[in-house]
Design a protein around this motif. Sequence first.
Motif, mmCIF file in Angstrom:
data_model
loop_
_atom_site.group_PDB
_atom_site.id
_atom_site.type_symbol
_atom_site.label_atom_id
_atom_site.label_comp_id
_atom_site.label_asym_id
_atom_site.label_seq_id
_atom_site.Cartn_x
_atom_site.Cartn_y
_atom_site.Cartn_z
ATOM 1 N N UNK A 258 -11.260 -4.381 -1.885
ATOM 2 C CA UNK A 258 -10.199 -5.101 -2.088
ATOM 3 C C UNK A 258 -9.034 -4.741 -1.124
ATOM 4 N N UNK A 259 -8.843 -3.383 -1.158
ATOM 5 C CA UNK A 259 -7.779 -3.057 -0.385
ATOM 6 C C UNK A 259 -7.988 -3.386 1.173
ATOM 7 N N UNK A 260 -9.205 -3.180 1.602
ATOM 8 C CA UNK A 260 -9.672 -3.354 3.025
ATOM 9 C C UNK A 260 -9.369 -4.912 3.195
ATOM 10 N N UNK A 261 -9.682 -5.674 2.302
ATOM 11 C CA UNK A 261 -9.462 -7.285 2.269
ATOM 12 C C UNK A 261 -7.930 -7.545 2.552
ATOM 13 N N UNK A 262 -7.412 -7.058 1.445
ATOM 14 C CA UNK A 262 -5.937 -7.227 1.312
ATOM 15 C C UNK A 262 -5.169 -6.801 2.833
ATOM 16 N N UNK A 263 -5.560 -5.664 3.321
ATOM 17 C CA UNK A 263 -4.979 -5.225 4.637
ATOM 18 C C UNK A 263 -5.432 -6.306 5.714
ATOM 19 N N UNK A 264 -6.750 -6.688 5.724
ATOM 20 C CA UNK A 264 -7.131 -7.573 6.576
ATOM 21 C C UNK A 264 -6.290 -8.801 6.773
ATOM 22 N N UNK A 265 -6.121 -9.400 5.373
ATOM 23 C CA UNK A 265 -5.427 -10.655 5.319
ATOM 24 C C UNK A 265 -3.929 -10.380 5.814
ATOM 25 N N UNK A 266 -3.319 -9.328 5.817
ATOM 26 C CA UNK A 266 -1.988 -9.390 6.288
ATOM 27 C C UNK A 266 -2.085 -9.364 7.958
ATOM 28 N N UNK A 267 -3.054 -8.592 8.368
ATOM 29 C CA UNK A 267 -3.271 -8.727 9.984
ATOM 30 C C UNK A 267 -3.581 -9.934 10.479
ATOM 31 N N UNK A 268 -4.447 -10.755 9.700
ATOM 32 C CA UNK A 268 -4.733 -12.118 9.859
ATOM 33 C C UNK A 268 -3.438 -12.934 9.991
ATOM 34 N N UNK A 270 -0.317 -11.785 10.590
ATOM 35 C CA UNK A 270 0.528 -11.536 11.859
ATOM 36 C C UNK A 270 -0.149 -11.825 13.093
ATOM 37 N N UNK A 271 -1.506 -12.037 13.279
ATOM 38 C CA UNK A 271 -1.952 -13.035 14.363
ATOM 39 C C UNK A 271 -1.781 -14.390 14.338
ATOM 40 N N UNK A 272 -1.317 -14.919 13.189
ATOM 41 C CA UNK A 272 -0.993 -16.391 13.200
ATOM 42 C C UNK A 272 -2.106 -16.997 12.625
ATOM 43 N N UNK A 273 -3.183 -16.359 11.867
ATOM 44 C CA UNK A 273 -4.450 -16.901 11.114
ATOM 45 C C UNK A 273 -4.346 -16.982 9.719
ATOM 46 N N UNK A 274 -3.291 -18.133 9.711
ATOM 47 C CA UNK A 274 -2.707 -18.221 8.151
ATOM 48 C C UNK A 274 -3.858 -18.446 7.094
ATOM 49 N N UNK A 275 -4.694 -19.659 7.649
ATOM 50 C CA UNK A 275 -5.865 -19.966 6.751
ATOM 51 C C UNK A 275 -6.838 -18.871 6.411
ATOM 52 N N UNK A 276 -7.144 -17.954 7.426
ATOM 53 C CA UNK A 276 -7.844 -16.893 7.209
ATOM 54 C C UNK A 276 -7.131 -15.734 5.889
ATOM 55 N N UNK A 295 -1.477 -8.074 -7.331
ATOM 56 C CA UNK A 295 -0.977 -7.990 -6.085
ATOM 57 C C UNK A 295 -1.360 -9.079 -4.901
ATOM 58 N N UNK A 296 -2.786 -9.367 -4.938
ATOM 59 C CA UNK A 296 -3.166 -10.377 -3.960
ATOM 60 C C UNK A 296 -2.257 -11.769 -4.224
ATOM 61 N N UNK A 297 -2.567 -12.284 -5.510
ATOM 62 C CA UNK A 297 -1.593 -13.608 -5.871
ATOM 63 C C UNK A 297 -0.209 -13.387 -5.238
ATOM 64 N N UNK A 298 0.594 -12.252 -5.635
ATOM 65 C CA UNK A 298 1.765 -12.095 -5.387
ATOM 66 C C UNK A 298 2.134 -11.936 -3.897
ATOM 67 N N UNK A 299 1.570 -11.410 -3.296
ATOM 68 C CA UNK A 299 1.118 -11.481 -1.907
ATOM 69 C C UNK A 299 1.119 -12.730 -1.048
ATOM 70 N N UNK A 300 0.331 -13.507 -1.776
ATOM 71 C CA UNK A 300 0.175 -14.919 -1.373
ATOM 72 C C UNK A 300 1.308 -15.910 -1.415
ATOM 73 N N UNK A 301 2.034 -15.615 -2.397
ATOM 74 C CA UNK A 301 3.306 -16.348 -2.439
ATOM 75 C C UNK A 301 4.394 -15.758 -1.512
ATOM 76 N N UNK A 302 4.428 -14.562 -1.096
ATOM 77 C CA UNK A 302 5.251 -14.110 -0.239
ATOM 78 C C UNK A 302 4.902 -14.932 1.013
ATOM 79 N N UNK A 303 3.775 -15.007 1.480
ATOM 80 C CA UNK A 303 3.442 -15.443 2.547
ATOM 81 C C UNK A 303 3.668 -17.000 2.626
ATOM 82 N N UNK A 304 3.522 -17.496 1.693
ATOM 83 C CA UNK A 304 4.028 -19.053 1.410
ATOM 84 C C UNK A 304 5.516 -19.161 1.840
#
Length: 327
Positions: A258-268, A270-276, A295-304
């Motif tokens: 999950x940590x790798x997926x979480x970090x990858x979500x943040x990189x996506x 940053x690249x403008x790949x919001x759906x990913x 943490x994943x849900x909280x981060x998603x709300x931050x992105x929104x």
Amino acid sequence: MSDWNNPYAGGYANGGTTQTNVTFGAGSGGAAGFSAPSEAELIKDTTTAAFAADVIRESRNQPVLVDFWAPWCGPCRQLAPALEKVVREARGRVKLVKLNIDEHPAIPGQLGIQSIPAVIAFKDGQPVDGFMGAVPESQIREFINRVAQGGGGRIEEALAAAAEARGAGDTQTAAQIYAAILQQDPENVDALSAMADMLFEAGQTDRAKQVLERIPADKADVPAVAAVRAKIALMEEVAKLGDPAELERRLAENPSDHQARFDLALICNARGQRDAATDHLLAIVKADRTWNDDGARKKLLELFEAWGVTDKATIAGRRKLSSLLFA
């Protein structure tokens, strides 16, 4: 955007005085129909022949104060420095025109000026208010605030024009208009947050932060401001994440990393790949809601919040999250 294609370089963001020559009014000059007062244009001398242009016509753009004075008048000399100071502080909300009544007696005669110093405010071509005598600076400031009321509509029009220019990709024009707004209203949160956002998108994060620091503390949580702060925080967080290829390799080997997926979500993100980015975080929520204290849900709300409530990715992501949480 280079240092100058960026309209803020060396200017407002650094605490200096912007060099952009744009302001509001009905004139045809400047960006998006807004023309620009320089420091010299805020205060000028006029004549009988120029009075119609300098006062009557110009007062259709913003209030114009006319200072009727004479060289032999002691109270006139006492009033002038304070009056000019407060006019400069008003940053274009009003202009000041000075008329020597000895050299040009016709206008004061027509207006019935019988004692000097006398200051008359013109608005939309008509005298609307005034005072006589060498009044204190505080009273001058109250007078200017009173006659300048109603200028907010022009600022709203300017904000709309700037947003339209920015939406069309004309960042130069948008920046000029925002700079002009801040000449007249230095704490305008809409203009400050937009400037900060444009600087951030131009890769000038330090200057974006400097602009954000100018926002009054009681308005720091305004959604537009919070969105820019969230973008900056996310970018700084992403910078620490490492190589995305390595994260993808880890995830391919272990989908439960999950940590790798979480970090990858943040990189996506940053690249403008919001759906990913949304899909990666939702996958964590679905697999293990308790991971990293939700943490994943909280981060998603931050992105929104960073993307904005009307962004397509925010709308779609909220639907998916709602379906997942309340299915």
